[in-house]
Scaffold this motif. Structure first.
Motif, mmCIF file in Angstrom:
data_model
loop_
_atom_site.group_PDB
_atom_site.id
_atom_site.type_symbol
_atom_site.label_atom_id
_atom_site.label_comp_id
_atom_site.label_asym_id
_atom_site.label_seq_id
_atom_site.Cartn_x
_atom_site.Cartn_y
_atom_site.Cartn_z
ATOM 1 N N THR A 42 -4.876 12.316 3.554
ATOM 2 C CA THR A 42 -5.246 10.903 3.553
ATOM 3 C C THR A 42 -4.281 10.159 4.462
ATOM 4 O OG1 THR A 42 -6.075 11.001 1.277
ATOM 5 C CG2 THR A 42 -5.554 8.828 2.160
ATOM 6 N N ASP A 43 -4.830 9.397 5.400
ATOM 7 C CA ASP A 43 -4.021 8.616 6.332
ATOM 8 C C ASP A 43 -4.061 7.147 5.946
ATOM 9 O OD1 ASP A 43 -3.464 10.882 7.938
ATOM 10 O OD2 ASP A 43 -5.403 10.664 8.926
ATOM 11 N N LEU A 44 -2.932 6.483 6.078
ATOM 12 C CA LEU A 44 -2.832 5.054 5.795
ATOM 13 C C LEU A 44 -2.227 4.375 7.020
ATOM 14 C CD1 LEU A 44 -2.911 2.555 3.934
ATOM 15 C CD2 LEU A 44 -0.685 3.254 3.046
ATOM 16 N N THR A 45 -2.997 3.544 7.684
ATOM 17 C CA THR A 45 -2.510 2.821 8.854
ATOM 18 C C THR A 45 -2.497 1.330 8.561
ATOM 19 O OG1 THR A 45 -4.745 2.726 9.792
ATOM 20 C CG2 THR A 45 -3.334 4.550 10.476
ATOM 21 N N GLY A 46 -1.593 0.617 9.197
ATOM 22 C CA GLY A 46 -1.517 -0.814 8.952
ATOM 23 C C GLY A 46 -0.758 -1.543 10.039
ATOM 24 N N TYR A 47 -0.937 -2.855 10.062
ATOM 25 C CA TYR A 47 -0.175 -3.680 10.990
ATOM 26 C C TYR A 47 0.138 -5.023 10.347
ATOM 27 C CZ TYR A 47 -4.532 -6.191 12.119
ATOM 28 O OH TYR A 47 -5.682 -6.923 12.042
ATOM 29 N N LEU A 48 1.157 -5.675 10.887
ATOM 30 C CA LEU A 48 1.634 -6.951 10.369
ATOM 31 C C LEU A 48 1.966 -7.870 11.532
ATOM 32 C CD1 LEU A 48 3.108 -8.934 8.306
ATOM 33 C CD2 LEU A 48 5.136 -7.505 8.663
ATOM 34 N N SER A 105 -1.504 -9.378 7.425
ATOM 35 C CA SER A 105 -1.325 -7.924 7.417
ATOM 36 C C SER A 105 -2.638 -7.250 7.051
ATOM 37 C CB SER A 105 -0.212 -7.505 6.446
ATOM 38 O OG SER A 105 -0.441 -8.011 5.136
ATOM 39 N N SER A 106 -2.796 -6.020 7.509
ATOM 40 C CA SER A 106 -4.039 -5.284 7.283
ATOM 41 C C SER A 106 -3.724 -3.803 7.147
ATOM 42 C CB SER A 106 -4.997 -5.514 8.458
ATOM 43 O OG SER A 106 -6.197 -4.783 8.287
ATOM 44 N N VAL A 107 -4.432 -3.116 6.252
ATOM 45 C CA VAL A 107 -4.270 -1.675 6.077
ATOM 46 C C VAL A 107 -5.638 -1.023 5.954
ATOM 47 C CG1 VAL A 107 -1.988 -1.789 4.989
ATOM 48 C CG2 VAL A 107 -4.050 -1.891 3.569
ATOM 49 N N LYS A 108 -5.687 0.264 6.307
ATOM 50 C CA LYS A 108 -6.920 1.033 6.197
ATOM 51 C C LYS A 108 -6.578 2.445 5.769
ATOM 52 C CE LYS A 108 -10.950 2.645 8.810
ATOM 53 N NZ LYS A 108 -11.643 2.659 10.127
ATOM 54 N N TYR A 109 -7.350 2.957 4.797
ATOM 55 C CA TYR A 109 -7.201 4.332 4.325
ATOM 56 C C TYR A 109 -8.261 5.206 5.014
ATOM 57 C CZ TYR A 109 -4.688 2.146 0.411
ATOM 58 O OH TYR A 109 -3.818 1.420 -0.366
ATOM 59 N N ASP A 110 -7.820 6.288 5.627
ATOM 60 C CA ASP A 110 -8.754 7.271 6.182
ATOM 61 C C ASP A 110 -8.729 8.484 5.258
ATOM 62 O OD1 ASP A 110 -10.263 9.091 7.565
ATOM 63 O OD2 ASP A 110 -9.272 8.792 9.496
ATOM 64 N N LEU A 111 -9.800 8.671 4.493
ATOM 65 C CA LEU A 111 -9.858 9.740 3.504
ATOM 66 C C LEU A 111 -10.213 11.085 4.117
ATOM 67 C CD1 LEU A 111 -11.735 7.783 0.691
ATOM 68 C CD2 LEU A 111 -9.273 7.950 1.108
ATOM 69 N N ASN A 112 -10.520 11.104 5.420
ATOM 70 C CA ASN A 112 -10.849 12.347 6.138
ATOM 71 C C ASN A 112 -11.897 13.169 5.388
ATOM 72 O OD1 ASN A 112 -8.956 12.263 8.474
ATOM 73 N ND2 ASN A 112 -7.416 12.227 6.852
ATOM 74 N N ALA A 125 0.817 -1.213 0.000
ATOM 75 C CA ALA A 125 0.000 0.000 0.000
ATOM 76 C C ALA A 125 0.849 1.261 0.000
ATOM 77 C CB ALA A 125 -0.927 -0.004 1.213
ATOM 78 N N ASN A 126 1.927 1.271 0.783
ATOM 79 C CA ASN A 126 2.761 2.468 0.840
ATOM 80 C C ASN A 126 3.524 2.716 -0.455
ATOM 81 O OD1 ASN A 126 3.026 3.998 3.610
ATOM 82 N ND2 ASN A 126 2.725 1.845 4.130
ATOM 83 N N GLY A 127 3.799 1.662 -1.221
ATOM 84 C CA GLY A 127 4.509 1.842 -2.475
ATOM 85 C C GLY A 127 3.772 2.726 -3.454
ATOM 86 N N SER A 128 2.441 2.600 -3.504
ATOM 87 C CA SER A 128 1.644 3.455 -4.394
ATOM 88 C C SER A 128 1.166 4.715 -3.695
ATOM 89 C CB SER A 128 0.436 2.672 -4.920
ATOM 90 O OG SER A 128 -0.359 2.182 -3.846
ATOM 91 N N PHE A 129 1.046 4.651 -2.377
ATOM 92 C CA PHE A 129 0.559 5.789 -1.591
ATOM 93 C C PHE A 129 1.501 6.989 -1.693
ATOM 94 C CE2 PHE A 129 -0.112 7.903 2.613
ATOM 95 C CZ PHE A 129 -1.462 8.161 2.490
ATOM 96 N N GLY A 130 2.802 6.717 -1.802
ATOM 97 C CA GLY A 130 3.786 7.793 -1.828
ATOM 98 C C GLY A 130 4.384 8.042 -3.188
ATOM 99 N N GLY A 131 3.644 7.762 -4.269
ATOM 100 C CA GLY A 131 4.176 7.968 -5.606
ATOM 101 C C GLY A 131 4.341 9.436 -5.947
#
Length: 414
Positions: A308-314, A331-338, A157-163
C-alpha cells in the motif's frame, strides 16, 4: 592531614560544580476549547436488485471539550549541559507529555524525549528516545507545527499508516511510548553533524528492536511480532541559510514480523520539505511518499499481500500582522492499494482526502499567546481521516465524508 584531605575534597566539589554549565527546567502549558464533528453519508440508492431502497441520509458524531496542545504540545522537561573541556560537552534532555486539561498525564514517562549525548567538533552522538528524522520534515514545514486541528494530513495519515502490529512494542501500560515509530523512536543511537558546515545539517538514526533471538531457530515462540518489530533506520540532510530551509529525509520502520511464515512488514518513508521567508510572507511545502510492504523469505505462489502506497503534499503560508501571525495550509493524501486487475470485478477507486486549515496567533508576550484555528477534511472513496475527536460512524452502510473542527486557546511557555 585531615585538614588537607578536607581542602582537597572541597576543591574537587568546586571543580565539579563549575564544570556543570547549566540545568534548565522548561515547559509548555497549552489549553483550548475545541470542537470536532465527523459526518458520514449513505451513498447508496435504489438499484435494479433493490428498487425500493430508501437512502438513510447522513449521521454526525460530534464532541466539544477542553483540550490541550492546540498550538504547542503541553510538556514539562529538564535539560542540562556539562562542559568537559577541550571542546567536549555532555548533555541530557528529559521531556514528559502532560495533560493539563484534566491532569491525567504527568511526569509518568519522558515519552516526548529522553536522551543523553556527547558533543564536540565532530558533531553530536545522542542515545535514547527522540524524534525520527522523517517526522522533522512534517512538523518543521507545517505552519501549524503538527498541533491541534490544523495538523497537516501527511502527518495524520502516516501516524496510523505505520502502526505496529499486534501485540505492539509497548512499555508496560504506557501505550504512548510504543504505538509506532513514526513521530518518535525508542532505544536509538543518533548522530548529528556539527553546526559549522556553512548551512548544511544532517542526522542519522538507528533504533534497536530489542527482541530475544533463539538458537536453534525452532526454539522461537510461535507469536507474531516478537523478532524484528520496533527497529528503525533513518536519516535527514538539509541546507538552511538566510530565508531558505530545505531538507530530504528517509526512514524505514519495521512494524511487524512473523518468524515461521518468514515475513517482515516495513513502512518506508521518503519526504522532502522546504520553506522560504520573504519577510511579509513565509511559504512552506512538503511532498511525501510512504510504502507499507511485506517482505517474504519465500514469496507465495499467488504473489503475497499487495503493498500500500501513501502519497501526499502540503502547501502552507504564514503572514506576520503586528503582534500576530496568520496561518494557513492545504494538504492532500492518496492511498494506492495496488489492487489486482480483474475482468469480472471493477477496481475500486483509491481512497483520498484533502484538508484546509486557517488560524491566527496573537502574541501577548514572548511566552504567552492566544490562538484560534479552524479546519475541514474532505474524504473520498472510503478514506476516513479526521481533524481529531470522534471517529466516523461506518456501521449501517454509512461512508466517511467530512470532518470539521476548531481550537480556541491559550499557550504559556516557561
Amino acid at each position: 592531614m585531615k585538614k588537607s584531605l578536607v581542602a582537597l575534597a572541597a576543591l574537587a566539589v568546586a571543580g565539579v560544580a563549575s564544570a556543570q554549565s547549566s540545568v534548565t527546567l522548561f515547559g509548555v502549558v497549552d489549553a483550548s476549547i475545541s470542537g470536532y464533528s465527523s459526518t458520514s453519508r449513505d451513498l447508496r440508492g435504489a438499484t435494479f436488485a433493490d428498487p425500493f431502497y430508501l437512502n438513510k441520509g447522513s449521521v454526525k458524531a460530534s464532541r466539544r471539550e477542553l483540550a490541550n496542545s492546540g498550538y504547542n504540545s503541553s510538556r514539562l522537561g529538564f535539560r542540562g549541559t556539562e562542559d568537559l573541556g577541550g571542546g567536549l560537552a555532555a548533555s541530557f534532555w528529559l521531556e514528559a507529555p502532560i495533560s493539563n486539561d484534566d491532569g491525567s498525564q504527568g511526569v509518568a514517562t519522558f515519552a516526548r524525549r529522553s536522551t543523553v549525548s556527547l558533543s564536540g567538533g565532530f558533531g553530536e552522538i545522542r542515545l535514547g528516545r527522540d524524534y525520527t528524522p522523517t517526522f522533522w520534515n512534517d512538523t518543521v514545514f507545517d505552519p501549524f507545527g503538527t498541533n491541534g486541528v490544523g495538523t497537516n494530513l501527511i502527518s495524520t495519515a502516516n501516524g496510523s499508516f505505520g502502526g505496529f502490529g499486534t501485540p505492539t512494542a509497548t512499555v508496560g501500560p504506557f501505550a504512548n511510548v510504543g504505538a509506532n515509530n513514526y513521530v518518535r523512536a525508542s532505544n536509538t543511537i543518533g548522530y548529528f553533524l556539527p553546526p559549522n558546515l556553512g548551512g548544511f545539517y544532517g542526522q542519522v538514526m538507528y533504533g534497536f528492536a530489542e527482541k530475544t533471538k533463539y538458537s536453534p531457530g525452532l526454539a522461537t515462540p510461535d507469536v507474531a511480532n516478537t523478532q524484528r518489530q520496533g527497529r528503525y533506520v533513518g536519516g535527514r540532510f538539509g541546507y538552511a541559510n538566510g530565508p531558505l530551509d530545505v531538507a530530504l529525509a528517509y526512514g524505514s520502520s519495521t512494524v511487524g514480523d512473523n518468524f515461521y511464515p518468514g515475513t517482515t512488514d516495513k513502512v518506508n518513508t521518503l519526504n522532502l520539505g522546504a520553506s522560504y521567508d520573504f519577510g511579509p510572507v513565509k511559504l512552506f511545502g512538503e511532498v511525501s511518499r510512504a510504502k507499507n510492504k511485506r517482505d517474504y523469505e519465500v514469496t507465495p505462489f499467488a504473489g503475497g499481500r499487495a503493498d500500500t502506497d501513501l502519497t501526499g503534499y502540503l502547501l502552507g503560508v504564514t503572514v506576520p500582522v503586528g503582534a500576530g501571525l496568520i496561518r494557513a495550509s492545504y494538504s492532500s493524501v492518496k492511498y494506492d492499494l495496488n489492487q489486482p486487475e480483474s475482468f469480472f470485478v471493477p477496481r475500486a477507486a483509491d481512497p483520498k482526502a484533502n484538508k484546509l486549515a486557517l488560524g491566527y496567533v496573537h502574541n501577548l508576550s514572548k511566552r504567552t499567546a492566544l490562538y484560534a484555528t479552524v479546519a475541514r477534511v474532505s474524504n473520498k472513496n472510503g478514506a476516513s481521516l479526521t481533524v481529531g475527536g470522534p471517529a466516523f460512524v461506518t456501521t449501517g452502510g454509512f461512508t466517511p465524508k467530512n470532518s470539521t473542527g476548531y481550537d480556541f486557546g491559550i499557550r504559556h511557555a516557561f
